[in-house]
Structure formats: C-alpha cells, structure tokens
Design a protein around this motif. Sequence first.
Motif, PDB file in Angstrom:
ATOM      1  N   GLU A 114     -10.799 -14.073  12.422  1.00 43.81           N
ATOM      2  CA  GLU A 114     -11.119 -13.907  13.842  1.00 43.81           C
ATOM      3  C   GLU A 114     -12.611 -14.066  14.102  1.00 43.81           C
ATOM      4  OE1 GLU A 114      -8.952 -10.869  15.826  1.00 43.81           O
ATOM      5  OE2 GLU A 114      -7.679 -10.536  14.100  1.00 43.81           O
ATOM      6  N   PHE A 157       0.890  -1.169   0.000  1.00 43.56           N
ATOM      7  CA  PHE A 157       0.000   0.000   0.000  1.00 43.56           C
ATOM      8  C   PHE A 157       0.918   1.206   0.000  1.00 43.56           C
ATOM      9  CE2 PHE A 157      -2.547  -3.231   2.344  1.00 43.56           C
ATOM     10  CZ  PHE A 157      -3.637  -3.293   1.487  1.00 43.56           C
ATOM     11  N   HIS A 193      -6.064 -14.929  17.001  1.00 39.83           N
ATOM     12  CA  HIS A 193      -5.008 -14.537  17.936  1.00 39.83           C
ATOM     13  C   HIS A 193      -4.883 -15.568  19.044  1.00 39.83           C
ATOM     14  CE1 HIS A 193      -3.947 -10.520  16.553  1.00 39.83           C
ATOM     15  NE2 HIS A 193      -5.198 -10.405  16.173  1.00 39.83           N
ATOM     16  N   GLU A 207       0.900 -11.049  15.075  1.00 40.97           N
ATOM     17  CA  GLU A 207       0.450  -9.844  15.779  1.00 40.97           C
ATOM     18  C   GLU A 207      -0.382  -8.941  14.875  1.00 40.97           C
ATOM     19  OE1 GLU A 207       4.273  -8.400  16.865  1.00 40.97           O
ATOM     20  OE2 GLU A 207       4.587  -7.335  14.994  1.00 40.97           O
ATOM     21  N   SER A 208      -1.071  -7.997  15.509  1.00 39.66           N
ATOM     22  CA  SER A 208      -1.890  -7.035  14.791  1.00 39.66           C
ATOM     23  C   SER A 208      -1.021  -6.266  13.781  1.00 39.66           C
ATOM     24  CB  SER A 208      -2.525  -6.078  15.802  1.00 39.66           C
ATOM     25  OG  SER A 208      -3.367  -5.196  15.131  1.00 39.66           O
ATOM     26  N   GLY A 209      -1.526  -6.145  12.553  1.00 42.58           N
ATOM     27  CA  GLY A 209      -0.789  -5.412  11.528  1.00 42.58           C
ATOM     28  C   GLY A 209       0.233  -6.245  10.783  1.00 42.58           C
ATOM     29  N   SER A 210       0.290  -7.562  11.070  1.00 39.28           N
ATOM     30  CA  SER A 210       1.301  -8.405  10.416  1.00 39.28           C
ATOM     31  C   SER A 210       0.906  -8.771   8.977  1.00 39.28           C
ATOM     32  CB  SER A 210       1.565  -9.672  11.237  1.00 39.28           C
ATOM     33  OG  SER A 210       0.386 -10.388  11.470  1.00 39.28           O
ATOM     34  N   GLY A 211      -0.339  -8.482   8.584  1.00 39.18           N
ATOM     35  CA  GLY A 211      -0.731  -8.688   7.191  1.00 39.18           C
ATOM     36  C   GLY A 211      -1.706  -9.836   6.956  1.00 39.18           C
ATOM     37  N   LYS A 212      -2.280 -10.396   8.024  1.00 44.02           N
ATOM     38  CA  LYS A 212      -3.164 -11.560   7.906  1.00 44.02           C
ATOM     39  C   LYS A 212      -4.400 -11.269   7.056  1.00 44.02           C
ATOM     40  CE  LYS A 212      -3.691 -11.813  12.402  1.00 44.02           C
ATOM     41  NZ  LYS A 212      -2.919 -10.585  12.776  1.00 44.02           N
ATOM     42  N   ALA A 261       2.564  -4.692   3.108  1.00 43.92           N
ATOM     43  CA  ALA A 261       1.720  -5.397   4.085  1.00 43.92           C
ATOM     44  C   ALA A 261       1.963  -6.906   4.017  1.00 43.92           C
ATOM     45  CB  ALA A 261       0.248  -5.089   3.835  1.00 43.92           C
TER      46      ALA A 261
HETATM   47  N1  LIG Z   1      -6.331  -0.552   2.482  1.00 38.91           N
HETATM   48  C1  LIG Z   1      -5.176  -0.280   3.114  1.00 38.91           C
HETATM   49  N2  LIG Z   1      -4.489   0.832   2.861  1.00 38.91           N
HETATM   50  C2  LIG Z   1      -3.321   1.108   3.484  1.00 38.91           C
HETATM   51  N3  LIG Z   1      -2.749   0.305   4.387  1.00 38.91           N
HETATM   52  C3  LIG Z   1      -3.394  -0.837   4.688  1.00 38.91           C
HETATM   53  C4  LIG Z   1      -4.632  -1.193   4.082  1.00 38.91           C
HETATM   54  N4  LIG Z   1      -5.035  -2.398   4.581  1.00 38.91           N
HETATM   55  C5  LIG Z   1      -4.084  -2.752   5.464  1.00 38.91           C
HETATM   56  N5  LIG Z   1      -3.088  -1.835   5.526  1.00 38.91           N
HETATM   57  C6  LIG Z   1      -1.881  -1.915   6.372  1.00 38.91           C
HETATM   58  O1  LIG Z   1      -1.257  -3.158   6.118  1.00 38.91           O
HETATM   59  C7  LIG Z   1      -0.761  -3.735   7.323  1.00 38.91           C
HETATM   60  C8  LIG Z   1      -1.381  -5.089   7.536  1.00 38.91           C
HETATM   61  O2  LIG Z   1      -2.746  -4.930   7.869  1.00 38.91           O
HETATM   62  P1  LIG Z   1      -3.717  -6.155   8.076  1.00 38.91           P
HETATM   63  O3  LIG Z   1      -5.079  -5.606   8.308  1.00 38.91           O
HETATM   64  O4  LIG Z   1      -3.550  -7.109   6.966  1.00 38.91           O
HETATM   65  O5  LIG Z   1      -3.124  -6.792   9.422  1.00 38.91           O
HETATM   66  P2  LIG Z   1      -3.723  -7.948  10.340  1.00 38.91           P
HETATM   67  O6  LIG Z   1      -2.618  -8.920  10.559  1.00 38.91           O
HETATM   68  O7  LIG Z   1      -4.988  -8.453   9.773  1.00 38.91           O
HETATM   69  O8  LIG Z   1      -3.978  -7.172  11.724  1.00 38.91           O
HETATM   70  P3  LIG Z   1      -5.130  -7.410  12.836  1.00 38.91           P
HETATM   71  O9  LIG Z   1      -4.673  -8.613  13.638  1.00 38.91           O
HETATM   72  O10 LIG Z   1      -5.120  -6.159  13.639  1.00 38.91           O
HETATM   73  O11 LIG Z   1      -6.428  -7.645  12.134  1.00 38.91           O
HETATM   74  C9  LIG Z   1      -1.063  -2.736   8.425  1.00 38.91           C
HETATM   75  O12 LIG Z   1       0.077  -1.944   8.621  1.00 38.91           O
HETATM   76  C10 LIG Z   1      -2.202  -1.919   7.858  1.00 38.91           C
HETATM   77  O13 LIG Z   1      -2.209  -0.623   8.392  1.00 38.91           O
END
Ligand SMILES: Nc1ncnc2c1ncn2[C@@H]1O[C@H](COP(=O)(O)OP(=O)(O)OP(=O)(O)O)[C@@H](O)[C@H]1O
Length: 264
Positions: free
Chosen positions: A162, A12, A195, A36-41, A17
């Motif tokens: 989740e 992005f 998680h 963890e949160s934000g890892s890209g799942k 991501a």
């Molecule tokens: N549409 C988007 N535009 C910009 N950045 C994005 C977008 N979607 C996700 N991101 C970024 O990509 C990274 C991964 O986000 P993602 O939602 O895939 O994480 P996650 O592992 O699902 O986290 P969580 O456990 O909090 O759900 C994060 O830094 C998020 O801010």
Amino acid sequence: MILDVQQLVKTFGSHTAVAGVDLNITAGEVHALVGESGSGKTTLARCVLGLIPPTSGTVHIAGRPLAGLRRKELRRLRHQVQIVFQNPYAALNPRMTVRQLIAEPLREAGRPVTDVTAELERVGLPATVLTRYPHQLSGGQCQRVAIARALAVGPSLLVLDEPTSALDVSVQAQILNLLLDLREHSDLAFLLITHDLGVVRHIADRVSVMLHGELVETGPTAQVLDSPQHPYTRRLLDAVPGLRPPDDTPPSTPAAATAQGALQ
Ligand SMILES: Nc1ncnc2c1ncn2[C@@H]1O[C@H](COP(=O)(O)OP(=O)(O)OP(=O)(O)O)[C@@H](O)[C@H]1O
Ligand SMILES: [Mg+2]
C-alpha cells in the motif's frame, strides 16, 4: 521466474493468516495483490521477504529456496527482494539525512557511496534534498527516498505494501508514474499490495485476489477486472464505480468519471 511461492501456509497460534497460496511473478511483471483488510496480504509479503518463516510451503527467489540457506547466502538472496511500506515517515530513520539514508544500503550492497545523487535522480528527487531529514520532506518525497533505498541494493522484485494510501491523491499518481517509469527502464518486477482497483487497472499486468488467506482468483488484469470469476472479486468491483466491464456498466456517471480521472 523471479518469485515462485508454492502452497504457502502461515498460522499464528490457531489463526491461519495464509492458507495455502501459490503465486509466481516473472521478470518485469507488475503483479497486484488485492483483498480485504486481514485477508493475509502483508503476512504473505513478509514470508516472501524472509522476514517471517512460513509454517509450511516454499518460497523460491530466482530459482533458489529461501529456506535452509546459510546466513551469507540468505543475505544475498534477500537483496533481490526489497519492500516499500505504506508510511514512509515511519520507515525512515528520523535522525538520518537523505544522503545517509541512501548511502546506508549502497554501502551494504558494496557499491560506491558516490552513487547517492544518481540514486536520487532515478526516483526524481533533486540533489538539494541530500542534507534534509525525513520530517523536512513531503510525503511524496519521503516515499521516493524509501523507494531509492529499496532500489539501491539492486533488487529483482520490489514489494510495495500500500505504497500510496498514506499520500494525497495527486502525489499518489506521481508515485505510480514513477513505478511505471522504473519498470520501463529495467527488468524490475513488482508485487503491489493495494486496496485501489483503479490503480490495479492502471499499472498491473496480473492481479491476484486474496480472501481469508487464499488466492481466490489470479489472472491478467483486464481478464480479472472485466470478467471476474469469483463472487468476491465481483463484490470488490461492484464497490468501485467505473470499474465494471462495459456490458454491466450503467452509462458513465460523474462519480465514475471522477474515480477514473483521479488516476490520469
Ligand atoms: N504477528 C501476528 N500475530 C498474530 N496474528 C497476526 C500477526 N500478523 C498478522 N496477523 C493476523 O493475520 C491476519 C492477516 O493479517 P495481514 O496483516 O496479513 O492482513 P492484510 O491483508 O495485510 O490486511 P490490511 O489490508 O489491513 O493490511 C489478520 O487476522 C491478522 O490479525
Ligand atoms: Mg497489510
């Protein structure tokens, strides 16, 4: 192989991501994705569902590439992968009754709408909820409706992002048991984002651990949880009492017993 992801990258802007992920899932497999949160799942899941295009890399579903398909083919392929979100109230149209909510995907899949009651039964809901609206259902009932909707089009892979984290602990266990039940009676595969390592231990065949957009570890659940190879996996496990391998675990503590007991 139901799902085959190779070298998937999603950026992005300047932010990466998903940073080159390989992942495969076979028929009937429960594959957990933790990290963890934000890892890209979720980003990885959205690429798998064809909701967003990957920056590079490929996604094959049942041997067919998701990219470059014509509209009609893509729609058919998309039926093979369905998603269930964390918050069922947000995922369901509040103006539709349960009957309408389940009839909609059946119609789309070209199946008789008379099957609505059978679909409800499959997810353990009584016919009495047919005329209710989402706000008249409990969280657990709502999630069952969302699962019924996802199953109505006959997918081979169900992605669950989740699916129980918004629910009460007792209801979480019921939903997880429903998933196990569904798997027992079909070839359905699951990509379960969670998680909760207790949940992973309870229901996953394999688990992948994601960190900063990469899968740092993938393997059979017992192997990954009992002899984690990556320091991050070890850290994750250390944060949960009662999940460490027997040789590292201190004598059972009340906290450990509770963490495990919650899943019984
Ligand atoms: N549409 C988007 N535009 C910009 N950045 C994005 C977008 N979607 C996700 N991101 C970024 O990509 C990274 C991964 O986000 P993602 O939602 O895939 O994480 P996650 O592992 O699902 O986290 P969580 O456990 O909090 O759900 C994060 O830094 C998020 O801010
Ligand atoms: Mg997410």
